[in-house]
Design a protein around this motif. Structure first.
Motif, short mmCIF file in Angstrom:
data_model
loop_
_atom_site.label_atom_id
_atom_site.label_comp_id
_atom_site.label_asym_id
_atom_site.label_seq_id
_atom_site.Cartn_x
_atom_site.Cartn_y
_atom_site.Cartn_z
N PHE A 1 -97.02 -35.83 12.69
CA PHE A 1 -97.96 -34.76 13.74
C PHE A 1 -99.00 -36.06 13.88
O PHE A 1 -98.80 -37.23 14.13
N THR B 1 -104.23 -30.52 12.04
CA THR B 1 -103.94 -31.55 12.37
C THR B 1 -103.55 -30.45 14.43
O THR B 1 -103.84 -29.31 14.29
N SER B 2 -103.19 -30.68 15.20
CA SER B 2 -102.91 -30.42 16.40
C SER B 2 -101.21 -29.46 16.74
O SER B 2 -101.18 -28.50 17.22
N GLU B 3 -100.48 -29.93 15.29
CA GLU B 3 -99.52 -28.81 15.14
C GLU B 3 -99.67 -27.47 14.10
O GLU B 3 -98.73 -27.06 13.94
N GLY B 4 -101.02 -27.46 13.30
CA GLY B 4 -100.99 -26.32 12.69
C GLY B 4 -101.64 -27.01 11.35
O GLY B 4 -102.36 -28.51 11.58
N ARG C 1 -97.30 -23.46 11.24
CA ARG C 1 -97.51 -23.81 12.62
C ARG C 1 -98.27 -23.09 13.45
O ARG C 1 -98.01 -21.56 13.83
N ASN C 2 -99.38 -23.41 13.96
CA ASN C 2 -99.99 -23.06 15.12
C ASN C 2 -101.21 -23.57 15.67
O ASN C 2 -101.66 -24.36 15.07
N LYS C 3 -100.72 -24.19 17.17
CA LYS C 3 -101.71 -24.54 17.46
C LYS C 3 -103.24 -24.78 17.90
O LYS C 3 -103.86 -25.03 19.10
N ASN C 4 -103.22 -23.14 17.87
CA ASN C 4 -104.26 -22.70 18.38
C ASN C 4 -105.20 -22.81 16.95
O ASN C 4 -106.35 -21.85 17.21
#
Length: 271
Positions: A167, A184-187, A202-205
């Motif tokens: 990540f 992180t940027s990935e979740g 996993r959630n980029k938002n």
């Protein structure tokens, strides 16, 4: 009340409530006005910790300013961590130091230079479940250091996280329920305290998260996902204020920060 170092502290008291279809009720109890540029955190007793323009204040649950101190010599506040009821740690990314304050915000001892601990580029800190230690994130090599702040215990490392887990930069770290949660940027990556991967959300938002011994609270687009740490069961509720960018769960209450206020909600889990 007059303007105070760039923010106005006013307590508003409410009795309104909103019930989500999930059976969770949020009752807004109060809010304080807070400028979006100020640093904000909370201590273990539920007091607001606010830093702005070289000054730090402790504001109690009634909205009263209890203590104020100048911290200009410490550098700009990047983090302020409540270790216990008697000790706070001030982190300056600019100066790469940890400075120690007591519960009246008075300087308690000499500051710790992170360079002396061979930490090159610390970007944030987080409380440890061990009250004599603190987590420090070195972004340059994505390594977490568990530093002793009392005594002579050795420093422990959880190293090369981005290489091991694939990540980008780490935005937040919190230890809860003997686990490390890394945003992180990935979740959110969930590790044991030795650095072994347990789970990934996993959630980029994701905007922000908080965690305690029972639950992980994940903020995304004014919705709060409440995930039980042991079972993984989760439910999502809508926070009845918009543009929330920071949340804290303290003593069973939800504190939601917007660009102008910090709202306090009583969080009721209904049968």
């Amino acid at each position: 009340m007059k303007n105070f170092f760039g923010l106005v502290v006013i307590l508003f008291v409410f009795g309104a409530s909103a019930q989500d279809s999930t059976g969770i009720r949020l009752i807004e109890k109060s809010r304080i006005e807070l400028d979006s540029t100020a640093y904000w955190n909370m201590d273990v007793m539920g007091n607001h910790l606010v830093a702005s323009n070289g000054t730090i204040s402790k504001i109690d649950t009634s909205g009263k300013i209890r203590y104020t101190q100048s911290i200009r010599s410490y550098g700009e506040t990047a983090d302020l961590v409540s270790i216990n009821t008697m000790k706070l740690v001030h982190f300056s990314e600019e100066q790469q130091t940890l400075c120690f304050l007591d519960n009246t915000l008075t300087s308690a001892e000499d500051c710790l230079e992170l360079a002396d601990e061979e930490i090159i580029n610390a970007t944030f800190v987080s409380a440890s479940s061990q009250p004599d230690k603190i987590w420090v994130m070195d972004q340059l090599n994505t390594t977490l250091y568990q530093l002793p702040i009392i005594g002579n215990d050795p420093t422990r490392q959880v190293g090369n996280l981005s290489g091991l887990l694939n990540f980008g930069s780490v935005k937040q770290v919190k230890e809860a329920s003997n686990k490390l949660f890394l945003l992180t940027s990935e979740g959110i990556f969930i590790l044991d305290i030795y650095g072994s991967l347990i789970d990934v959300i996993r959630n980029k938002n994701i905007d922000y998260f908080d965690a305690n011994e029972s639950n992980l609270y994940v903020l995304s687009n004014d919705k709060l996902e409440i995930r039980h740490i042991r079972t993984g069961a989760s439910t999502a509720i809508t926070i009845p204020v918009s543009n929330v960018f920071q949340v804290k769960i303290v003593n069973g209450a939800l504190f939601a920060r917007t660009p102008k206020n910090v709202h306090k909600f009583e969080l009721q889990m209904l049968d």
